[in-house]
Design a protein around this motif. Structure first.
Motif, PDB file in Angstrom:
ATOM      1  N   HIS A 135      14.273  -8.743  -6.772  1.00  0.00           N
ATOM      2  CA  HIS A 135      14.933  -7.899  -5.779  1.00  0.00           C
ATOM      3  C   HIS A 135      15.487  -6.614  -6.384  1.00  0.00           C
ATOM      4  O   HIS A 135      16.225  -5.896  -5.709  1.00  0.00           O
ATOM      5  N   VAL A 136      15.149  -6.323  -7.651  1.00  0.00           N
ATOM      6  CA  VAL A 136      15.629  -5.105  -8.308  1.00  0.00           C
ATOM      7  C   VAL A 136      14.436  -4.196  -8.592  1.00  0.00           C
ATOM      8  O   VAL A 136      13.485  -4.592  -9.274  1.00  0.00           O
ATOM      9  N   ILE A 137      14.488  -2.986  -8.064  1.00  0.00           N
ATOM     10  CA  ILE A 137      13.418  -1.992  -8.229  1.00  0.00           C
ATOM     11  C   ILE A 137      13.885  -0.959  -9.245  1.00  0.00           C
ATOM     12  O   ILE A 137      14.979  -0.404  -9.096  1.00  0.00           O
ATOM     13  N   PRO A 138      13.105  -0.689 -10.286  1.00  0.00           N
ATOM     14  CA  PRO A 138      13.527   0.280 -11.312  1.00  0.00           C
ATOM     15  C   PRO A 138      13.329   1.728 -10.859  1.00  0.00           C
ATOM     16  O   PRO A 138      12.771   2.545 -11.585  1.00  0.00           O
ATOM     17  N   GLU A 139      13.762   2.033  -9.669  1.00  0.00           N
ATOM     18  CA  GLU A 139      13.733   3.389  -9.121  1.00  0.00           C
ATOM     19  C   GLU A 139      15.016   3.591  -8.327  1.00  0.00           C
ATOM     20  O   GLU A 139      15.681   2.618  -7.958  1.00  0.00           O
ATOM     21  N   TYR A 140      15.355   4.847  -8.054  1.00  0.00           N
ATOM     22  CA  TYR A 140      16.511   5.121  -7.192  1.00  0.00           C
ATOM     23  C   TYR A 140      15.980   5.479  -5.806  1.00  0.00           C
ATOM     24  O   TYR A 140      15.408   6.547  -5.599  1.00  0.00           O
ATOM     25  N   GLN A 141      16.139   4.546  -4.873  1.00  0.00           N
ATOM     26  CA  GLN A 141      15.636   4.721  -3.519  1.00  0.00           C
ATOM     27  C   GLN A 141      16.798   4.543  -2.538  1.00  0.00           C
ATOM     28  O   GLN A 141      17.639   3.668  -2.703  1.00  0.00           O
ATOM     29  N   THR A 142      16.796   5.381  -1.510  1.00  0.00           N
ATOM     30  CA  THR A 142      17.741   5.234  -0.411  1.00  0.00           C
ATOM     31  C   THR A 142      16.987   4.813   0.843  1.00  0.00           C
ATOM     32  O   THR A 142      15.742   4.766   0.853  1.00  0.00           O
ATOM     33  N   GLU A 143      17.722   4.521   1.876  1.00  0.00           N
ATOM     34  CA  GLU A 143      17.075   4.134   3.141  1.00  0.00           C
ATOM     35  C   GLU A 143      16.179   5.261   3.647  1.00  0.00           C
ATOM     36  O   GLU A 143      15.065   5.037   4.127  1.00  0.00           O
ATOM     37  N   GLU A 144      16.634   6.496   3.505  1.00  0.00           N
ATOM     38  CA  GLU A 144      15.852   7.642   3.984  1.00  0.00           C
ATOM     39  C   GLU A 144      14.577   7.820   3.176  1.00  0.00           C
ATOM     40  O   GLU A 144      13.500   8.038   3.744  1.00  0.00           O
ATOM     41  N   SER A 145      14.669   7.720   1.842  1.00  0.00           N
ATOM     42  CA  SER A 145      13.482   7.946   1.018  1.00  0.00           C
ATOM     43  C   SER A 145      12.437   6.849   1.232  1.00  0.00           C
ATOM     44  O   SER A 145      11.236   7.129   1.304  1.00  0.00           O
ATOM     45  N   MET A 146      12.875   5.591   1.370  1.00  0.00           N
ATOM     46  CA  MET A 146      11.916   4.505   1.576  1.00  0.00           C
ATOM     47  C   MET A 146      11.275   4.595   2.953  1.00  0.00           C
ATOM     48  O   MET A 146      10.063   4.376   3.104  1.00  0.00           O
ATOM     49  N   TYR A 147      12.080   4.932   3.964  1.00  0.00           N
ATOM     50  CA  TYR A 147      11.506   5.023   5.315  1.00  0.00           C
ATOM     51  C   TYR A 147      10.512   6.183   5.412  1.00  0.00           C
ATOM     52  O   TYR A 147       9.452   6.059   6.035  1.00  0.00           O
ATOM     53  N   ASN A 148      10.838   7.323   4.798  1.00  0.00           N
ATOM     54  CA  ASN A 148       9.901   8.452   4.816  1.00  0.00           C
ATOM     55  C   ASN A 148       8.611   8.096   4.076  1.00  0.00           C
ATOM     56  O   ASN A 148       7.516   8.511   4.475  1.00  0.00           O
ATOM     57  N   ALA A 149       8.711   7.318   2.996  1.00  0.00           N
ATOM     58  CA  ALA A 149       7.525   6.948   2.224  1.00  0.00           C
ATOM     59  C   ALA A 149       6.607   6.028   3.036  1.00  0.00           C
ATOM     60  O   ALA A 149       5.380   6.222   3.066  1.00  0.00           O
ATOM     61  N   VAL A 150       7.174   5.019   3.686  1.00  0.00           N
ATOM     62  CA  VAL A 150       6.324   4.089   4.436  1.00  0.00           C
ATOM     63  C   VAL A 150       5.774   4.746   5.699  1.00  0.00           C
ATOM     64  O   VAL A 150       4.684   4.381   6.169  1.00  0.00           O
ATOM     65  N   ARG A 151       6.494   5.691   6.261  1.00  0.00           N
ATOM     66  CA  ARG A 151       5.950   6.409   7.422  1.00  0.00           C
ATOM     67  C   ARG A 151       4.762   7.279   7.021  1.00  0.00           C
ATOM     68  O   ARG A 151       3.808   7.424   7.783  1.00  0.00           O
ATOM     69  N   ARG A 152       4.814   7.844   5.836  1.00  0.00           N
ATOM     70  CA  ARG A 152       3.747   8.753   5.408  1.00  0.00           C
ATOM     71  C   ARG A 152       2.541   8.003   4.863  1.00  0.00           C
ATOM     72  O   ARG A 152       1.399   8.354   5.173  1.00  0.00           O
ATOM     73  N   PHE A 153       2.780   6.953   4.058  1.00  0.00           N
ATOM     74  CA  PHE A 153       1.687   6.273   3.379  1.00  0.00           C
ATOM     75  C   PHE A 153       1.355   4.904   3.959  1.00  0.00           C
ATOM     76  O   PHE A 153       0.425   4.254   3.494  1.00  0.00           O
ATOM     77  N   GLY A 154       2.120   4.426   4.918  1.00  0.00           N
ATOM     78  CA  GLY A 154       1.816   3.135   5.536  1.00  0.00           C
ATOM     79  C   GLY A 154       2.398   1.979   4.762  1.00  0.00           C
ATOM     80  O   GLY A 154       3.338   1.330   5.196  1.00  0.00           O
ATOM     81  N   LYS A 155       1.860   1.693   3.573  1.00  0.00           N
ATOM     82  CA  LYS A 155       2.343   0.600   2.732  1.00  0.00           C
ATOM     83  C   LYS A 155       2.605   1.126   1.328  1.00  0.00           C
ATOM     84  O   LYS A 155       1.817   1.901   0.794  1.00  0.00           O
ATOM     85  N   ILE A 156       3.719   0.680   0.771  1.00  0.00           N
ATOM     86  CA  ILE A 156       4.118   1.092  -0.581  1.00  0.00           C
ATOM     87  C   ILE A 156       4.414  -0.164  -1.387  1.00  0.00           C
ATOM     88  O   ILE A 156       5.086  -1.077  -0.903  1.00  0.00           O
ATOM     89  N   SER A 157       3.909  -0.233  -2.610  1.00  0.00           N
ATOM     90  CA  SER A 157       4.213  -1.336  -3.514  1.00  0.00           C
ATOM     91  C   SER A 157       5.156  -0.831  -4.594  1.00  0.00           C
ATOM     92  O   SER A 157       4.807   0.072  -5.362  1.00  0.00           O
ATOM     93  N   TYR A 158       6.356  -1.399  -4.618  1.00  0.00           N
ATOM     94  CA  TYR A 158       7.356  -1.009  -5.604  1.00  0.00           C
ATOM     95  C   TYR A 158       7.353  -1.997  -6.778  1.00  0.00           C
ATOM     96  O   TYR A 158       7.275  -3.213  -6.574  1.00  0.00           O
ATOM     97  N   ASP A 159       7.435  -1.461  -7.983  1.00  0.00           N
ATOM     98  CA  ASP A 159       7.594  -2.317  -9.163  1.00  0.00           C
ATOM     99  C   ASP A 159       8.944  -3.018  -9.104  1.00  0.00           C
ATOM    100  O   ASP A 159       9.911  -2.499  -8.544  1.00  0.00           O
ATOM    101  N   THR A 160       9.015  -4.198  -9.697  1.00  0.00           N
ATOM    102  CA  THR A 160      10.268  -4.931  -9.804  1.00  0.00           C
ATOM    103  C   THR A 160      10.520  -5.280 -11.274  1.00  0.00           C
ATOM    104  O   THR A 160       9.631  -5.123 -12.119  1.00  0.00           O
ATOM    105  N   LEU A 161      11.721  -5.756 -11.554  1.00  0.00           N
ATOM    106  CA  LEU A 161      12.039  -6.183 -12.917  1.00  0.00           C
ATOM    107  C   LEU A 161      11.426  -7.528 -13.253  1.00  0.00           C
ATOM    108  O   LEU A 161      11.555  -8.005 -14.379  1.00  0.00           O
ATOM    109  N   ARG A 162      10.754  -8.160 -12.280  1.00  0.00           N
ATOM    110  CA  ARG A 162      10.063  -9.423 -12.528  1.00  0.00           C
ATOM    111  C   ARG A 162       8.572  -9.126 -12.702  1.00  0.00           C
ATOM    112  O   ARG A 162       7.800  -9.112 -11.739  1.00  0.00           O
ATOM    113  N   LEU A 163       8.218  -8.838 -13.913  1.00  0.00           N
ATOM    114  CA  LEU A 163       6.820  -8.485 -14.197  1.00  0.00           C
ATOM    115  C   LEU A 163       5.905  -9.685 -13.991  1.00  0.00           C
ATOM    116  O   LEU A 163       6.280 -10.826 -14.277  1.00  0.00           O
TER     117      LEU A 163
END
Length: 463
Positions: free
Chosen positions: A340-368
């Protein structure tokens, strides 16, 4: 960075809470009786609808009322009103919106400076009734924060400290009075805290320098590498910094706070855990982070070394659905949190804009090597796959530029592990079924070849 005035309905809502919290005790006392109780020093535990605290929350001093709510002082003021008459010196809205230093306002609204905000607001409240129409001489009064405030006059104008009183007796109630003043009063302790923070921000980290290196060919000193800019991202990926053994991470990025003037990651992790507890509904997540001290310590170390994190925090309802089997395996809670920890700084606005533009986004987690899938759904951000999914429920619970906490309504698990286990089971069953078929065909071919030579009768398997 002016704060927009809160709608009147918000303050009416909080005023209603104060009234409903005392409904069971009754409101049979009249204002005259309440005034008599205050004068006698007795308190029955009731907050009347005619109270000065209710009047403050429903007055035109909306900026001050909003700060009182953010500072979690409603219960403190309710107790103070119940014990004695109070006097509130309320700054006008313009003094808090436009005239206040934006940097000082950011300092007050940071979660880690809640005590400074409370001290500043309590400095405006005196635990006795001050009638300015009959009092113009110089007096000193103790405030609720235990600092003393000076009341006087100059050129025919009444002053509180150095602020002009522009509206005497703006609101009068049986248990208190509100006077309007032209600007915010800042106690010396809060000003000192702000000055200390501002001086730390202007100091850059001094990196240690080793012995000078000499080029063996030219016998001259080698030129040092250009220094990294303050606040620049670390050179190595975050997974190398998490590796066991000696730390492989680069030198801490210069920044405010900490004994060496770099990012104070431990303090920031402590701040966001306290914010989860104060926010409500995320006590289970906070308990895991508090009990797993190694996990919180590692997160603090990563932030101190310049990395940024986004935490997807499941609420208490989601954590309650976890079974004993899911938590009983060694290291299971840590693995759940790492996913549940993503090694990026994301806010609600940045994540929502990303999924609206690209459809699906895969975020890296600290659980490799697992990743968490994000996509748009129902006007929000949805994480995970099918049944194992969660929606962004409480956006931007905590954001400080290094750590971002986003509340979700479910616990996420990597889908790849289940698929791999299912695939292994199918492959084993296929192999077991294929071996006898292959052996039977080979025997059949061998018996045919022996039959052509008339030797099949010598083998019992061919008969």
């Amino acid at each position: 960075m002016a704060m927009a005035p809160s709608p009147p309905c918000i303050h009416i809502f909080f005023a209603s809470i104060l009234l409903l919290s005392n409904f069971n005790q009754g409101f049979s006392s009249s204002p005259s009786t309440l005034q008599e109780n205050h004068s006698n020093g007795s308190y029955s535990g009731q907050i009347n609808s005619n109270s000065v605290l209710v009047a403050l929350l429903d007055s035109h001093y909306t900026e001050l009322a909003e700060l009182v709510e953010k500072a979690l002082l409603l219960q403190t003021l309710e107790d103070a009103v119940g014990k004695h008459n109070i006097t509130i010196f309320a700054p006008r809205n313009e003094a808090l919106e436009r005239d206040l230093d934006p940097e000082f306002k950011r300092f007050l609204l940071e979660p880690g400076n809640l005590k400074s905000l409370q001290t500043l607001l309590l400095y405006h409240i005196v635990p006795n009734r001050i009638n300015l129409s009959h009092n113009s001489s110089l007096h000193h009064h103790s405030t609720l924060c235990r600092d003393r405030i000076k009341l006087g006059s100059q050129s025919g104008e009444k002053l509180i400290d150095s602020a002009k009183i522009i509206q005497v007796n703006a609101v009068e109630r049986p248990d208190g009075v509100i006077h309007g003043i032209e600007r915010l009063l800042i106690p010396r302790s809060v000003q000192q805290d702000f000055n200390n923070r501002r001086s730390l921000q202007s100091i850059s980290a001094v990196k240690p320098e080793g012995a000078p290196e000499v080029d063996p060919r030219t016998h001259r000193l080698k030129k040092p590498a250009p220094p990294a800019k303050p606040g620049s991202a670390p050179v190595l990926p975050i997974y190398d910094a998490m590796a066991p053994g000696p730390s492989l991470a680069p030198a801490p990025a210069p920044g405010p706070g900490g004994p060496h003037h770099h990012f104070n990651g431990e303090r920031q992790v402590k701040d966001f855990i306290e914010t989860l507890l104060l926010y409500g509904g995320y006590n289970e997540m906070a308990d895991i982070l508090v009990n797993l001290t190694s996990l919180a310590t590692e997160m603090g170390r990563l932030v101190s070394e310049g990395y940024v994190l986004t935490v997807l925090a499941p609420n208490d309802e989601a954590m309650a659905k976890l079974t004993t089997d899911q938590l009983s395996e060694p290291g299971a809670p840590e693995q759940i949190i790492y996913y549940h920890v993503i090694p990026e700084y994301q806010t609600e606005e940045s994540m929502y804009n990303a999924v609206r533009r690209f459809g699906k986004i895969s975020y890296d987690t600290l659980r490799l090597p697992h990743k968490v899938l994000a996509q748009e759904a129902d006007g929000s951000v949805k994480f995970g796959h099918a049944e194992n999914s969660a929606y962004l429920f409480d956006p931007d619970i905590y954001t400080d530029g290094r750590i971002s906490v986003q509340g979700i309504d479910g616990v996420l698990f990597p889908l790849e592990e289940k698929e791999k286990s299912d695939t292994k089971t199918e492959m084993k069953s296929v192999k077991v079924a294929a071996k006898p078929q292959r052996r039977g065909k080979l025997l059949e071919v061998a018996c045919r070849m022996l039959g052509t030579f008339g030797q099949d009768s010598h083998f019992t398997t061919c008969q």
